[in-house]
Design an enzyme around this catalytic site. Structure first.
Site, PDB file in Angstrom:
ATOM      1  N   CYS B 180     -10.620 -80.637 -40.282  1.00 29.92           N
ATOM      2  CA  CYS B 180     -10.338 -80.001 -39.803  1.00 29.92           C
ATOM      3  C   CYS B 180     -10.393 -78.146 -39.592  1.00 29.92           C
ATOM      4  O   CYS B 180      -9.815 -77.458 -38.290  1.00 29.92           O
ATOM      5  CB  CYS B 180      -8.950 -79.714 -40.637  1.00 29.92           C
ATOM      6  SG  CYS B 180      -8.115 -81.288 -40.724  1.00 29.92           S
ATOM      7  N   HIS B 320      -3.562 -71.467 -40.887  1.00 31.19           N
ATOM      8  CA  HIS B 320      -4.174 -72.992 -40.863  1.00 31.19           C
ATOM      9  C   HIS B 320      -2.497 -74.510 -40.979  1.00 31.19           C
ATOM     10  O   HIS B 320      -2.263 -75.201 -40.488  1.00 31.19           O
ATOM     11  CB  HIS B 320      -5.010 -73.456 -42.149  1.00 31.19           C
ATOM     12  CG  HIS B 320      -5.574 -74.816 -42.062  1.00 31.19           C
ATOM     13  ND1 HIS B 320      -5.786 -75.661 -40.548  1.00 31.19           N
ATOM     14  CD2 HIS B 320      -5.471 -75.622 -43.143  1.00 31.19           C
ATOM     15  CE1 HIS B 320      -6.170 -76.807 -40.810  1.00 31.19           C
ATOM     16  NE2 HIS B 320      -6.050 -77.194 -42.087  1.00 31.19           N
ATOM     17  N   GLU B 331      -3.105 -71.751 -49.108  1.00 30.65           N
ATOM     18  CA  GLU B 331      -3.218 -70.132 -47.740  1.00 30.65           C
ATOM     19  C   GLU B 331      -3.015 -68.968 -48.126  1.00 30.65           C
ATOM     20  O   GLU B 331      -3.368 -68.288 -47.832  1.00 30.65           O
ATOM     21  CB  GLU B 331      -3.181 -71.138 -46.790  1.00 30.65           C
ATOM     22  CG  GLU B 331      -3.469 -70.173 -44.864  1.00 30.65           C
ATOM     23  CD  GLU B 331      -3.612 -70.798 -44.276  1.00 30.65           C
ATOM     24  OE1 GLU B 331      -2.776 -71.849 -44.326  1.00 30.65           O
ATOM     25  OE2 GLU B 331      -4.108 -69.987 -43.132  1.00 30.65           O
ATOM     26  N   LYS B 352       1.261 -75.687 -35.914  1.00 29.58           N
ATOM     27  CA  LYS B 352       1.477 -76.273 -36.065  1.00 29.58           C
ATOM     28  C   LYS B 352       2.831 -76.973 -35.957  1.00 29.58           C
ATOM     29  O   LYS B 352       3.429 -77.921 -35.489  1.00 29.58           O
ATOM     30  CB  LYS B 352       0.347 -76.842 -37.241  1.00 29.58           C
ATOM     31  CG  LYS B 352      -1.223 -76.668 -37.145  1.00 29.58           C
ATOM     32  CD  LYS B 352      -1.950 -77.144 -38.377  1.00 29.58           C
ATOM     33  CE  LYS B 352      -3.488 -76.977 -37.860  1.00 29.58           C
ATOM     34  NZ  LYS B 352      -4.365 -75.073 -38.193  1.00 29.58           N
ATOM     35  N   HIS B 357      -1.146 -81.266 -35.603  1.00 27.03           N
ATOM     36  CA  HIS B 357      -2.194 -80.785 -36.072  1.00 27.03           C
ATOM     37  C   HIS B 357      -3.231 -81.512 -35.288  1.00 27.03           C
ATOM     38  O   HIS B 357      -3.430 -82.227 -35.771  1.00 27.03           O
ATOM     39  CB  HIS B 357      -2.003 -81.402 -37.866  1.00 27.03           C
ATOM     40  CG  HIS B 357      -3.724 -81.282 -38.186  1.00 27.03           C
ATOM     41  ND1 HIS B 357      -4.814 -80.198 -37.236  1.00 27.03           N
ATOM     42  CD2 HIS B 357      -4.074 -80.857 -39.580  1.00 27.03           C
ATOM     43  CE1 HIS B 357      -5.388 -79.876 -38.696  1.00 27.03           C
ATOM     44  NE2 HIS B 357      -5.002 -80.149 -40.027  1.00 27.03           N
ATOM     45  N   PHE B 416     -10.937 -80.944 -44.687  1.00 25.89           N
ATOM     46  CA  PHE B 416     -11.564 -82.072 -45.388  1.00 25.89           C
ATOM     47  C   PHE B 416     -12.642 -81.902 -45.611  1.00 25.89           C
ATOM     48  O   PHE B 416     -13.455 -81.685 -44.782  1.00 25.89           O
ATOM     49  CB  PHE B 416     -10.478 -83.781 -44.357  1.00 25.89           C
ATOM     50  CG  PHE B 416      -9.380 -83.744 -45.035  1.00 25.89           C
ATOM     51  CD1 PHE B 416      -8.578 -82.935 -45.731  1.00 25.89           C
ATOM     52  CD2 PHE B 416      -9.076 -84.949 -44.981  1.00 25.89           C
ATOM     53  CE1 PHE B 416      -6.864 -83.703 -45.762  1.00 25.89           C
ATOM     54  CE2 PHE B 416      -8.246 -85.490 -44.752  1.00 25.89           C
ATOM     55  CZ  PHE B 416      -6.722 -84.690 -45.623  1.00 25.89           C
TER      56      PHE B 416
END
Lengths: 429, 433
Positions: B180, B320, B331, B352, B357, B416
């Protein structure tokens, strides 16, 4: 003024051996590790040769057994080579002797860049049992998913697994990247590492390339495209007929000069410069005139600030396909004219490692300079007409200086060149 | 901001997203708060635990790309990439030409799933119907089992190759994958190519689609997706106390980057300066950052240092913000750790919440959104935020877009595998050269 980038550690694994010295010795002795494929019964296969690691055993590669189920074959190879380089360079021992603040800073200032072969056909095969159970019904596929497929499937097949697990294992937290750009992936990992060090974004770094392309569907596709040789790789030889795939990994530790000196590291060599370009003609196209490779070499010379006369040897891509060999020879002629340095290639010994090839070739280039000996291409009998002017031989040659040019090429017409200098003192060790 | 460095101008934008197949339609939907999340239509997802996604809609690549032969070698996400890149190049009003092509680079974050589901099913039917591959029968079938076009489409750098060929780019080319974080890292790589003089122009972006049976399965198995099948428009709700996973999206984002002075000389419209890039590894778990924000903190700090910007100059953060419980919390902790009290003056939104995503495409699309926020002086909203999670202690742009001049914008992308990327954008009016 950008910082000087030094090489202070190396690791490698492929069909020829499990460390750089063993692999280099095999090449110098003219021993090829290309053999019939063992991972599956290849007896009836149209192409059945590869450079496989004969005694592949996860336990001897990666100590942490929990990882064996969490990563793929290619990842184990990358983690192994990286561990050898990191431990050989003494990075962890140095870090662990620092005070807590120094340790945190060291971790944050340690970069990791990986060249990865990306997704494999076999990654998807974990879904075959589910497809069988579902018998063509996608509704059933969805309903029976849980309990049939490994819940950690995605994490096992991440292209950036080596990057992830080097981080977790060693606690390195600096700048990072994972390049999935076929045959130049490993080389680009080195280029991005050097750029990060030169720009002061990190003090030391691990660069790794790994790949395991010897899997049934992949071999079949390479065969169908006419890319594979039936007997052996003969780079630049009149009888060259294609390449042979191999599996393996290479790793380098790169540091700024000040970081290496601060910890009294043994210096193996110096990164001098790099170039990367593309020919933009398609995934499988290679220009006959060597345009891309010539421009990549010219860029690397310019970046390093050296002239062609200072290049002591060339580790060519030499993948054994007629079009690649001829265009590579053409590029080398354009750059070096009538006074070419000794040229060798290592793919004849253990196959084309794709994403790992640029790093393992760099490791072997430094070993060659250290021994002041350019291993021959053992399968070379008569140079192909288009390659006549190359200073390539089946016999070893002396390098004409302590600088090596390492060339890598990949799908998408991408060409990359690296220039490295071997450390004078390293030869005494 | 510091002088002396080669600056990077963003002069062209293009996207294909679940909200629209162009910049204009995507931006309009974002500001209107229209969701791109709906029940999955591209395949029968009725049996899956999760049956919703943010799919690209009514997309025909032939409207953007005339080269039919090229499209034959493109999978679904490659066609998104080609269309978005074509929009960005047209928007910038500059293309590689024979004398400039070697000075053009290309840096992309590419989706990881090369083998298309239909191809997997075909191999299963022919050679693996009992559940495991018969290499013997595959070998016996030989070249009749090989499909060169499918092979080309499956390569990790196939998307890169199509872009290089279509636009005739002949300089530095790289395809990256840090899950990502891929799109953000591709943009950062591109910025540095211009900065260090390797290229004068870079086509940079990201593209992905995991909205297919295997991709959806992968995230279902991990329990990472919101299971709110009955309320798709509410499923992605970053920073909400009730958030329960992310929504899978698909699409592409591309930006044209140019050396600043050259862009100025040719009179290009400059949306923003791509001013900074920071990267770190969490080195904690494969899927999570440390609850302390360790990892993202270093990436954010590095990006500010790379931009030569002070923390108190940041006006907008495109988070994010995946809408997963752990990510959103760590975050927020990281942002608070870096910005302290100034965090209260940063407008934060996760787009998002509306478009899902986009995985490897996310960072690139969100970079385009940051450039638009600076250009228009409008910050897009974070939809679906009804009950703010007390552990997400930031100033979110709720429900409505915020009219605000943006001096410095920032975009986070965490992947990830632990790669964290943060990129920084500066209003072109504030650039002193």
């Amino acid at each position: 003024m950008s910082k000087k980038v030094l090489v202070t550690g190396e690791g490698a694994i492929c069909a020829s051996g499990k460390d750089p010295a063993e692999i280099w010795d095999a090449a110098r002795a003219g021993r090829s590790a290309i053999a019939p494929i063992q991972q599956w019964d290849s007896a009836s296969w149209p192409s059945k040769l590869a450079g496989e690691i004969a005694d592949f055993n996860p336990r001897t590669l990666v100590e942490d057994r929990k990882l064996h189920k969490l990563v793929r074959r290619t990842d184990l190879l990358g983690l192994y080579a990286a561990a050898k380089a990191i431990e050989g360079a003494g990075l962890v021992a140095y870090r662990d002797a620092l005070d807590p603040t120094g340790t945190d800073l060291f971790n944050d200032r340690t970069a990791v860049y990986v060249g990865s072969g990306g997704n494999k056909y076999q990654d998807q095969y974990d879904f075959f049992p589910l497809l069988t159970d579902a018998a063509g019904d996608l509704g059933a596929f969805g309903r029976e998913l849980t309990g049939t497929v490994n819940p950690m499937w995605l994490l096992r097949v991440l292209p950036n697994n080596v990057l992830c697990h080097i981080g977790i294992r060693y606690n390195f937290k600096g700048p990072n990247g994972c390049v999935t750009n076929h045959g130049v992936s490993g080389t680009l990992a080195i280029i991005e590492t050097a750029a990060a060090l030169r720009a002061g974004e990190a003090d030391q770094a691990v660069a790794v390339g790994h790949d395991a392309p010897v899997e049934p569907e992949n071999i079949l596709h390479y065969h169908a495209l006419g890319l594979l040789a039936a007997d052996t790789i003969r780079p630049f030889d009149a009888g060259h007929s294609g390449s042979i795939l191999g599996e393996g990994a290479g790793a380098l530790i790169l540091e700024t000069e000040s970081a290496a000196h601060a910890r009294g590291a043994k210096v193996l060599g110096e990164f001098l410069g790099s170039g990367c370009v593309t020919e933009a003609e398609g995934l499988l196209s290679v220009r006959g005139d060597g345009d891309g490779l010539a421009r990549a070499i010219a860029q690397a010379l310019d970046d390093a600030g050296i002239g062609t006369a200072e290049v002591g040897m060339v580790v060519a891509h030499g993948n054994g396909t007629p079009i690649s060999d001829a265009s590579e020879a053409s590029a080398l002629r354009r750059i070096f004219g009538t006074t070419p340095p000794p040229v060798t290639s290592f793919k004849w010994a253990f196959g084309h490692l794709l994403a790992a090839s640029g790093i393992i070739d760099t490791v072997l280039a430094l070993n060659s300079l250290r021994h002041r000996l350019v291993p021959g291409i053992a399968t070379l009998r008569d140079l192909a007409p288009a390659c006549k002017h190359l200073a390539a031989s089946a016999m070893p040659q002396p390098p004409r200086s302590d600088v090596a040019l390492v060339l890598s090429r990949g799908f998408a017409g991408t060409d990359a060149a690296l220039l490295l200098r071997a450390s004078a003192s390293a030869g005494d060790n | 901001m510091i002088g002396g460095r080669r600056r990077v101008a963003i002069t062209g934008l293009g996207v294909v997203t679940p909200l629209g197949n162009t910049i204009a339609t995507t931006w309009e939907a974002l500001l209107a708060g229209r969701t791109g999340v709906a029940p999955i239509t591209s395949f029968d997802a009725s049996g899956f635990p999760v049956r919703i996604a943010a799919e690209v809609k009514k997309f025909d690549p032939r409207t953007a790309i005339e080269d039919r032969k090229l499209l034959k070698f493109a999978n679904r996400y490659h066609t998104f990439a080609l269309a978005a890149a074509e929009e960005a190049i047209r928007d910038a009003g500059i293309r590689p030409e024979s004398h400039t092509a070697p000075r053009w680079g290309c840096a992309v974050g590419s989706g990881m799933m090369g083998v298309e589901f239909a191809k997997l099913v075909e191999v299963h039917q022919r050679f693996a119907e009992n559940g495991s591959l018969s290499s013997e029968r595959l070998g016996a079938a030989g070249v009749t089992a090989a499909d060169p076009v499918a092979f080309c489409r499956s390569q990790a750098n196939a998307g890169l190759s199509l872009l290089l060929r279509h636009f005739g780019i002949r300089g530095y080319a790289t395809s990256v994958n840090t899950a990502c974080a891929s799109g953000g890292q591709a943009l950062g790589t591109a910025m540095k190519l211009v900065r260090r003089g390797t290229a004068d122009f870079v086509l940079a972006g990201g593209f992905d689609s995991m909205v297919n049976p295997v991709g959806l399965s992968a995230f279902c198995l991990l329990g990472a997706l919101s299971p709110d099948n009955d309320t798709p428009q509410r499923a992605s709700r970053p920073f909400d106390r009730t958030r329960n996973g992310f929504v899978l999206g698909e699409g592409a984002g591309f930006l044209v980057l140019e050396e600043w002075n050259a862009a100025r000389r040719r009179g290009a419209r400059i949306y923003a300066e791509l001013a900074g890039d920071g990267n770190s590894l969490s080195s904690y778990r494969i899927t999570d950052s440390h609850p302390s924000g360790d990892g993202p903190i270093q990436a954010i700090r590095q990006s500010l240092a790379s931009a030569g910007a002070r923390p108190d100059e940041v006006d907008y953060l495109n988070a994010h913000g995946t809408s997963t419980p752990m990510n959103d919390q760590s975050e927020c902790v990281a942002v608070r750790a870096v910005f302290g009290r100034h965090a209260d003056r940063i407008a934060v939104s996760s787009t998002k919440s509306l478009m899902g995503h986009l995985v490897s495409g996310a960072g690139a699309v969100e970079a385009a959104i940051c450039a638009l926020a600076i250009h228009h002086g409008i910050v897009p909203p974070n939809a679906n935020l009804r009950e703010l999670d007390p552990d997400c202690d930031l100033e979110f742009v709720r429900d409505q877009p915020l009219l605000r001049r943006v001096g410095v914008a920032m975009s986070n992308s965490f992947g990830f595998g632990g790669s964290n990327n943060c990129i920084v954008f500066q209003n072109p009016e504030d650039v002193r050269t």
